[in-house]
Design a protein around this motif. Sequence first.
Motif, short mmCIF file in Angstrom:
data_model
loop_
_atom_site.label_atom_id
_atom_site.label_comp_id
_atom_site.label_asym_id
_atom_site.label_seq_id
_atom_site.Cartn_x
_atom_site.Cartn_y
_atom_site.Cartn_z
N UNK A 7 0.85 -1.19 0.00
CA UNK A 7 0.00 0.00 0.00
C UNK A 7 0.88 1.23 0.00
N UNK A 8 0.42 2.23 -0.69
CA UNK A 8 1.10 3.53 -0.67
C UNK A 8 0.03 4.61 -0.70
N UNK A 9 0.43 5.79 -0.32
CA UNK A 9 -0.50 6.92 -0.28
C UNK A 9 -0.06 7.94 -1.31
N UNK A 10 -1.04 8.48 -2.00
CA UNK A 10 -0.78 9.55 -2.96
C UNK A 10 -1.73 10.71 -2.66
N UNK A 11 -1.31 11.86 -2.98
CA UNK A 11 -2.15 13.04 -2.77
C UNK A 11 -2.66 13.49 -4.13
N UNK A 12 -3.97 13.50 -4.25
CA UNK A 12 -4.62 13.93 -5.48
C UNK A 12 -5.36 15.22 -5.17
N UNK A 13 -4.75 16.32 -5.51
CA UNK A 13 -5.32 17.62 -5.15
C UNK A 13 -5.22 17.81 -3.65
N UNK A 14 -6.37 17.86 -2.98
CA UNK A 14 -6.36 18.00 -1.52
C UNK A 14 -6.73 16.71 -0.84
N UNK A 15 -6.92 15.67 -1.61
CA UNK A 15 -7.35 14.38 -1.04
C UNK A 15 -6.18 13.41 -1.01
N UNK A 16 -6.03 12.80 0.13
CA UNK A 16 -5.02 11.76 0.28
C UNK A 16 -5.70 10.42 0.05
N UNK A 17 -5.10 9.61 -0.86
CA UNK A 17 -5.75 8.37 -1.24
C UNK A 17 -4.76 7.21 -1.13
N UNK A 18 -5.27 6.09 -0.63
CA UNK A 18 -4.45 4.89 -0.51
C UNK A 18 -4.51 4.12 -1.84
N UNK A 19 -3.31 3.66 -2.31
CA UNK A 19 -3.22 2.91 -3.56
C UNK A 19 -2.61 1.55 -3.26
N UNK A 20 -3.26 0.52 -3.71
CA UNK A 20 -2.76 -0.85 -3.55
C UNK A 20 -1.97 -1.20 -4.81
N UNK A 21 -0.70 -1.55 -4.63
CA UNK A 21 0.16 -1.96 -5.74
C UNK A 21 0.40 -3.45 -5.60
#
Length: 174
Positions: A110-124
Amino acid sequence: MEIQIIEALRLKNEISNHVRDLEFNAKNNMVVGNIYEDGVKTTDGEGFPYKETMEKLELVLKFSEEINGKIADFNRVNHIDDLIRQKQNLKMLKEVYESILPKTKPTASNSWVILGEVRKQVLTEYRPLLQSKEIKEKIKIYKNSIREIQTKVEKLNQKMIELTFEYQDVDNLS
């Protein structure tokens, strides 16, 4: 003299060493003349005597031609080159599959990315296309095939060939 192929291969290497040594001596250390000062011989040439050195070189080259020819004939008749090439190809394939084996385990992170003002968890995830069981089975097949070829070559190397010279003839070259 009759000897096994495996022994002929060893003897071939010994003969090759004699060829190399005698060639070096003939080119670099052979006596082909003496020094005279005012008609008086001042030195006997230092090194290997011309006649003896050349006789030995010609003899060892004859031995070399014979043993290499007999081994080449044996290899041709018994398709040794084909077996060795086949074994090398199988070894390469086995090594390729062995290098693939560690890549057959799935992973996830899992990693976190920031999309604009939203922080989103991404499963790789890594999802292998091959199963390790499948790869291990191929490796096992290649190992068995390699072993079979090696056994076949070793059995063939126990066969005998006939040479016109003896061990003593080669030993006398030293």
